[in-house]
Design a protein around this motif. Sequence first.
Motif, short mmCIF file in Angstrom:
data_model
loop_
_atom_site.label_atom_id
_atom_site.label_comp_id
_atom_site.label_asym_id
_atom_site.label_seq_id
_atom_site.Cartn_x
_atom_site.Cartn_y
_atom_site.Cartn_z
N LEU A 153 -15.34 0.43 -27.22
CA LEU A 153 -15.94 0.65 -25.96
C LEU A 153 -15.40 0.15 -25.13
O LEU A 153 -15.46 -1.02 -24.72
N LYS A 155 -22.27 -2.16 -25.10
CA LYS A 155 -22.22 -2.21 -26.31
C LYS A 155 -23.77 -2.05 -27.06
O LYS A 155 -24.11 -1.21 -27.76
N ILE A 185 -19.22 -1.61 -33.26
CA ILE A 185 -18.83 -1.36 -31.73
C ILE A 185 -18.05 -2.61 -31.08
O ILE A 185 -18.76 -3.69 -31.07
N GLY A 242 -16.22 -4.38 -27.79
CA GLY A 242 -15.89 -4.19 -26.41
C GLY A 242 -16.09 -5.20 -25.60
O GLY A 242 -16.84 -6.28 -26.29
N ASP A 300 -22.99 -3.87 -33.55
CA ASP A 300 -22.66 -4.16 -31.85
C ASP A 300 -22.08 -5.67 -32.04
O ASP A 300 -22.80 -6.85 -32.64
#
Length: 322
Positions: free
Chosen positions: A243, A171, A163, A165, A212
């Motif tokens: 994200l 996240k 993920i 972002g 993450d």
Amino acid sequence: MSYDIAYIIIESGKGGDGIVHFRREKYVPRGGPDGGDGGDGGNVYIVGDENLTSLLHFRKKSYFKAGDGENGKPKNMKGKKGKDIYIKVPIGTVIYNRETNEKIGEILYHNQKILIAKGGKGGKGNSAFKTPENRTPQIAEKGEPGIKLKLKLELKIIADVGIVGFPNAGKSTLLNAITNARSKIGDYPFTTIIPNLGVIYDDYYNRITIIDIPGIIEGASEGKGLGIEFLRHIERVKIIIFLLDPTQTLINEQFYKLKNEIIKYNPKILEKPFLIVINKIDIVNENEIPNEIEGYEVIKISAKERINLEKLIEKIKDSLKF
Ligand SMILES: Nc1nc2c(ncn2[C@@H]2O[C@H](COP(=O)(O)OP(=O)(O)O)[C@@H](O)[C@H]2O)c(=O)[nH]1
Ligand SMILES: [Mg+2]
């Protein structure tokens, strides 16, 4: 500071020496040679351990030595072999020779063992040198020395999904919402300094691991923040979730900037499949959010309010089928 690189020194065991010895028994005045061989030195292995997630434990201990072989003994007894050692590392650890920078190997699965340094061979005792011409050899071999190596270990977490972002995009909230992870959530950047890993299961009970990847900011690819440490992890994932946070800057711009940081680090990463996910739809007007960005479909969710998470999980599973 770098938690995913560790420097260690390892040393395999020295081989035991062979010995010079002659049989001494009550009624055998001049016994033949019976000096035994030295035992081999212990080997050094690196072994994968799925319970480890970082290289932090090497801060406490960074020198590892295998056991030395015992010297030979009378009565042709071979010395005991030195104890092998197994140094545990997380899956995804790449091992380099620190002096030559040469890659030695890579741990990809649980219990995988890589022989890093073989122990020195034990020396032969004098009984090995007996010949018809020389029945009382006075020579024996010394054991070979062990091998000392400086290693660099680098952890590249292997996860299926990463993920990506900007800070505060959600996240950690998303990872916690869809997996078993319990990572810290905070309203400030860099809450997460170590990538958090969570697991979901596909329809056949196969594990899907999700990380993450924190700390991506503009300039991360040039080393700003903790950028590069984290970008390293994305190299290994199979799919990427971008994200985006509609309460921050324009989402098209966020997507563009994130992509750009990744391209600058390693453009090949963007050949992987990705999903564009817009978070926090609970607090924005959904109609103001586009249905696609740069021609890619977007998935709208709220990690916090658990909106559309099932749909996202289905998309993740679908993307992993290819
Ligand atoms: N309203 C709303 N807030 C969210 C949502 N997801 C995350 N947040 C909040 O956004 C902030 C940052 O979340 P966090 O998961 O720590 O972001 P990270 O820095 O990307 O890991 C926290 O205050 C979260 O509660 C969401 O779907 N809706
Ligand atoms: Mg976080």
